[in-house]
Design a protein around this motif. Structure first.
Motif, mmCIF file in Angstrom:
data_model
loop_
_atom_site.group_PDB
_atom_site.id
_atom_site.type_symbol
_atom_site.label_atom_id
_atom_site.label_comp_id
_atom_site.label_asym_id
_atom_site.label_seq_id
_atom_site.Cartn_x
_atom_site.Cartn_y
_atom_site.Cartn_z
ATOM 1 N N ALA A 187 0.830 -1.204 0.000
ATOM 2 C CA ALA A 187 0.000 0.000 0.000
ATOM 3 C C ALA A 187 0.866 1.256 0.000
ATOM 4 O O ALA A 187 0.557 2.239 -0.700
ATOM 5 C CB ALA A 187 -0.934 -0.009 1.208
ATOM 6 N N ALA A 188 1.950 1.235 0.768
ATOM 7 C CA ALA A 188 2.841 2.394 0.822
ATOM 8 C C ALA A 188 3.519 2.636 -0.525
ATOM 9 O O ALA A 188 3.661 3.788 -0.970
ATOM 10 C CB ALA A 188 3.893 2.184 1.915
ATOM 11 N N LYS A 189 3.933 1.567 -1.183
ATOM 12 C CA LYS A 189 4.550 1.702 -2.502
ATOM 13 C C LYS A 189 3.560 2.282 -3.505
ATOM 14 O O LYS A 189 3.901 3.166 -4.297
ATOM 15 C CB LYS A 189 5.060 0.334 -2.973
ATOM 16 C CG LYS A 189 5.776 0.372 -4.311
ATOM 17 C CD LYS A 189 6.299 -1.008 -4.685
ATOM 18 C CE LYS A 189 7.006 -0.979 -6.034
ATOM 19 N NZ LYS A 189 7.522 -2.339 -6.403
ATOM 20 N N LEU A 190 2.319 1.782 -3.462
ATOM 21 C CA LEU A 190 1.296 2.307 -4.368
ATOM 22 C C LEU A 190 1.018 3.777 -4.079
ATOM 23 O O LEU A 190 0.885 4.583 -5.009
ATOM 24 C CB LEU A 190 0.012 1.501 -4.222
ATOM 25 C CG LEU A 190 -1.194 2.015 -5.028
ATOM 26 C CD1 LEU A 190 -0.914 1.940 -6.526
ATOM 27 C CD2 LEU A 190 -2.456 1.241 -4.665
ATOM 28 N N ALA A 191 0.923 4.138 -2.805
ATOM 29 C CA ALA A 191 0.668 5.539 -2.445
ATOM 30 C C ALA A 191 1.747 6.447 -3.025
ATOM 31 O O ALA A 191 1.447 7.527 -3.561
ATOM 32 C CB ALA A 191 0.597 5.683 -0.932
ATOM 33 N N ASP A 192 2.998 6.025 -2.948
ATOM 34 C CA ASP A 192 4.099 6.815 -3.512
ATOM 35 C C ASP A 192 3.956 6.946 -5.031
ATOM 36 O O ASP A 192 4.152 8.036 -5.600
ATOM 37 C CB ASP A 192 5.440 6.172 -3.175
ATOM 38 C CG ASP A 192 5.807 6.294 -1.706
ATOM 39 O OD1 ASP A 192 5.225 7.160 -1.018
ATOM 40 O OD2 ASP A 192 6.662 5.518 -1.241
ATOM 41 N N GLN A 193 3.628 5.842 -5.692
ATOM 42 C CA GLN A 193 3.488 5.862 -7.150
ATOM 43 C C GLN A 193 2.346 6.778 -7.587
ATOM 44 O O GLN A 193 2.496 7.572 -8.533
ATOM 45 C CB GLN A 193 3.241 4.445 -7.663
ATOM 46 C CG GLN A 193 4.432 3.508 -7.516
ATOM 47 C CD GLN A 193 4.078 2.066 -7.829
ATOM 48 O OE1 GLN A 193 2.910 1.677 -7.854
ATOM 49 N NE2 GLN A 193 5.092 1.245 -8.081
ATOM 50 N N LEU A 194 1.220 6.690 -6.915
ATOM 51 C CA LEU A 194 0.067 7.507 -7.282
ATOM 52 C C LEU A 194 0.289 8.974 -6.957
ATOM 53 O O LEU A 194 -0.141 9.860 -7.708
ATOM 54 C CB LEU A 194 -1.187 6.988 -6.574
ATOM 55 C CG LEU A 194 -1.679 5.614 -7.018
ATOM 56 C CD1 LEU A 194 -2.848 5.159 -6.147
ATOM 57 C CD2 LEU A 194 -2.086 5.625 -8.482
ATOM 58 N N ARG A 195 0.955 9.236 -5.859
ATOM 59 C CA ARG A 195 1.265 10.616 -5.491
ATOM 60 C C ARG A 195 2.146 11.254 -6.560
ATOM 61 O O ARG A 195 1.918 12.399 -6.969
ATOM 62 C CB ARG A 195 1.964 10.629 -4.126
ATOM 63 C CG ARG A 195 2.014 11.998 -3.467
ATOM 64 C CD ARG A 195 2.686 11.894 -2.102
ATOM 65 N NE ARG A 195 2.025 10.935 -1.230
ATOM 66 C CZ ARG A 195 2.582 9.832 -0.767
ATOM 67 N NH1 ARG A 195 3.814 9.506 -1.114
ATOM 68 N NH2 ARG A 195 1.921 9.032 0.044
ATOM 69 N N GLU A 196 3.126 10.502 -7.033
ATOM 70 C CA GLU A 196 4.017 11.017 -8.065
ATOM 71 C C GLU A 196 3.280 11.209 -9.391
ATOM 72 O O GLU A 196 3.508 12.183 -10.109
ATOM 73 C CB GLU A 196 5.192 10.060 -8.262
ATOM 74 C CG GLU A 196 6.214 10.528 -9.282
ATOM 75 C CD GLU A 196 7.396 9.588 -9.396
ATOM 76 O OE1 GLU A 196 8.211 9.782 -10.330
ATOM 77 O OE2 GLU A 196 7.522 8.672 -8.562
ATOM 78 N N ALA A 197 2.365 10.285 -9.713
ATOM 79 C CA ALA A 197 1.658 10.343 -10.995
ATOM 80 C C ALA A 197 0.610 11.451 -11.041
ATOM 81 O O ALA A 197 0.385 12.049 -12.100
ATOM 82 C CB ALA A 197 0.996 9.000 -11.284
ATOM 83 N N THR A 198 -0.043 11.720 -9.918
ATOM 84 C CA THR A 198 -1.184 12.642 -9.936
ATOM 85 C C THR A 198 -0.961 13.942 -9.168
ATOM 86 O O THR A 198 -1.689 14.914 -9.383
ATOM 87 C CB THR A 198 -2.431 11.964 -9.338
ATOM 88 O OG1 THR A 198 -2.219 11.752 -7.933
ATOM 89 C CG2 THR A 198 -2.705 10.624 -10.022
ATOM 90 N N GLY A 199 0.005 13.952 -8.240
ATOM 91 C CA GLY A 199 0.194 15.127 -7.396
ATOM 92 C C GLY A 199 -0.834 15.231 -6.283
ATOM 93 O O GLY A 199 -0.882 16.228 -5.563
ATOM 94 N N SER A 200 -1.656 14.200 -6.120
ATOM 95 C CA SER A 200 -2.712 14.217 -5.114
ATOM 96 C C SER A 200 -2.251 13.547 -3.817
ATOM 97 O O SER A 200 -1.159 12.986 -3.748
ATOM 98 C CB SER A 200 -3.953 13.504 -5.657
ATOM 99 O OG SER A 200 -4.424 14.147 -6.828
ATOM 100 N N THR A 201 -3.097 13.616 -2.798
ATOM 101 C CA THR A 201 -2.765 13.086 -1.483
ATOM 102 C C THR A 201 -3.184 11.624 -1.363
ATOM 103 O O THR A 201 -4.360 11.291 -1.556
ATOM 104 C CB THR A 201 -3.466 13.901 -0.378
ATOM 105 O OG1 THR A 201 -3.053 15.267 -0.480
ATOM 106 C CG2 THR A 201 -3.127 13.352 1.004
#
Length: 291
Positions: A160-174
Motif C-alpha cells: 500500500a505504501a509503494k502504491l501511495a508513492d506511485q500515485l502521489r508522483e503520478a497525480t500530485g494528489s494526497t
C-alpha cells in the motif's frame, strides 16, 4: 476522407484464448469485423500492428482500431507501450486498453461515487480497500485526479505504501497507505472516510456491516464484488444509489450497467479518429453522460 471502409477492431489479448466477453461487447458496439489474437506479447505485437497500419492509407486508418485486453493488466500495459512505439508519422490507429475490465470498471465506480457525493469529489476523504489490485489502483488514481484525498489499503501495508508513492508522483494528489488485513488495522482510515470503495477479489468479504454502519462521516459506499459473500456486508449487488442505513450504496451489478455502457462507447469512439489512446481517464470522461 473516405468513410466507406468497414470498421475493423483487432482484439489483442495477452491470454492464450482471447476473451469471449470482450468479443461480444465489440459485436454489440456494431464493429463490422473483429479479428482476435491470443498470446500477444510486446515482442510479437509489432507485426500485428504493422498489418493494421500498412493495409489502408492514412486517410482510412480511423476505420481500423486496436483493443488490448487479457487477465494480466501489467502484461497488457507492456503490450500497449510496444504498440505506441510502433506508430510513426500518420501511421497510427486508435487503441483501447481495458485488460480484465479494469479501466471501464474503475471509471464506472468513480462516476457512481461522484454522483453519490453530489457531483464532486474535490476534497472528499476516500478509502479504497484492496487498492493494490488492478481495479483498485485505477479507482484510487481516478479519485485522486478528481481531487479526493485517498487512503489506499492492502493486506500488505508495504505494498500500500509503494502504491501511495506511485500515485502521489503520478497525480500530485494526497495518498495515505493503510492495512486492511484486520478490523482494527483499517479502523482509523475508515473513520475519516466519507467514501469507501471495496475493490477486492471475488468472494472476499473485506468490510463487515457492524464496522461501516456506525461510521459518522460515511456518505457513500461502492462494492465491486458480486460473488457471495459481497465485499461489503449489507450491500446488495444490484444496489444503485440505494439507501443502506443512511448511506448511498452501489453494488457490483449497479456499477456494472454503467461499465458496459462505457465499454461500448469507448469502442465506438475508437473509430472517430486514428490517434486516440483510451485508458482509465479517457474511459471516465466518456462515461460522464451515460449514468
Amino acid at each position: 476522407m473516405a468513410d466507406d471502409k468497414a470498421s475493423i477492431l483487432i482484439q489483442l489479448d495477452v491470454d492464450p484464448q482471447p476473451s469471449v466477453f470482450d468479443a461480444v461487447v465489440a459485436v454489440d458496439a456494431k464493429v463490422d469485423h473483429l479479428f482476435r489474437h491470443g498470446d500477444v506479447t510486446p515482442e510479437n505485437v509489432k507485426d500485428l500492428v504493422y498489418g493494421a497500419l500498412f493495409t489502408r492509407g492514412p486517410a482510412d486508418l480511423h476505420r481500423t482500431a486496436l483493443f488490448v485486453g487479457g487477465s494480466d493488466v501489467s502484461k497488457a500495459e507492456a503490450v500497449l507501450e510496444s504498440i505506441r512505439s510502433t506508430f510513426f508519422g500518420p501511421f497510427r490507429v486508435s487503441v483501447l486498453l481495458d485488460a480484465n475490465g479494469a479501466n471501464t470498471t474503475a471509471a464506472a465506480a468513480v462516476l457512481s461515487a461522484e454522483k453519490g457525493m453530489g457531483g464532486s469529489l474535490e476534497g472528499v476523504n476516500a478509502a479504497v480497500l484492496a487498492a493494490t489490485g488492478p481495479v483498485g489502483q485505477r479507482v484510487a488514481r481516478l479519485l485522486g485526479r478528481l481531487g479526493a484525498k485517498v487512503a489506499v489499503g492492502s493486506r500488505d501495508e508495504n505494498r500500500a505504501a509503494k502504491l501511495a508513492d506511485q500515485l502521489r508522483e503520478a497525480t500530485g494528489s494526497t495518498y495515505v497507505p493503510f492495512s486492511n488485513a484486520s478490523r482494527d488495522a483499517m479502523q482509523p482510515a475508515l473513520e475519516q472516510a466519507s467514501l469507501i470503495v471495496s475493490a477486492g477479489p471475488e468472494g472476499a468479504r473485506l468490510l463487515p456491516a457492524s464496522q461501516w454502519q456506525g461510521l459518522k462521516a460515511l456518505k457513500v459506499v461502492v462494492d465491486l464484488n458480486a460473488v457471495p459473500p459481497t465485499g461489503i456486508e449489507g450491500i446488495e449487488p444490484n444496489d444503485k444509489g440505494a439507501d443502506r442505513n443512511g448511506v448511498r450504496a452501489w453494488g457490483a451489478l449497479g456499477v456494472g450497467g454503467l461499465k458496459m455502457k462505457i465499454h461500448k462507447r469507448a469502442i465506438q469512439e475508437l473509430f472517430r479518429s486514428n490517434d486516440k489512446i483510451l485508458n482509465a481517464e479517457e474511459a471516465l470522461e466518456l462515461g460522464r453522460d451515460l449514468g
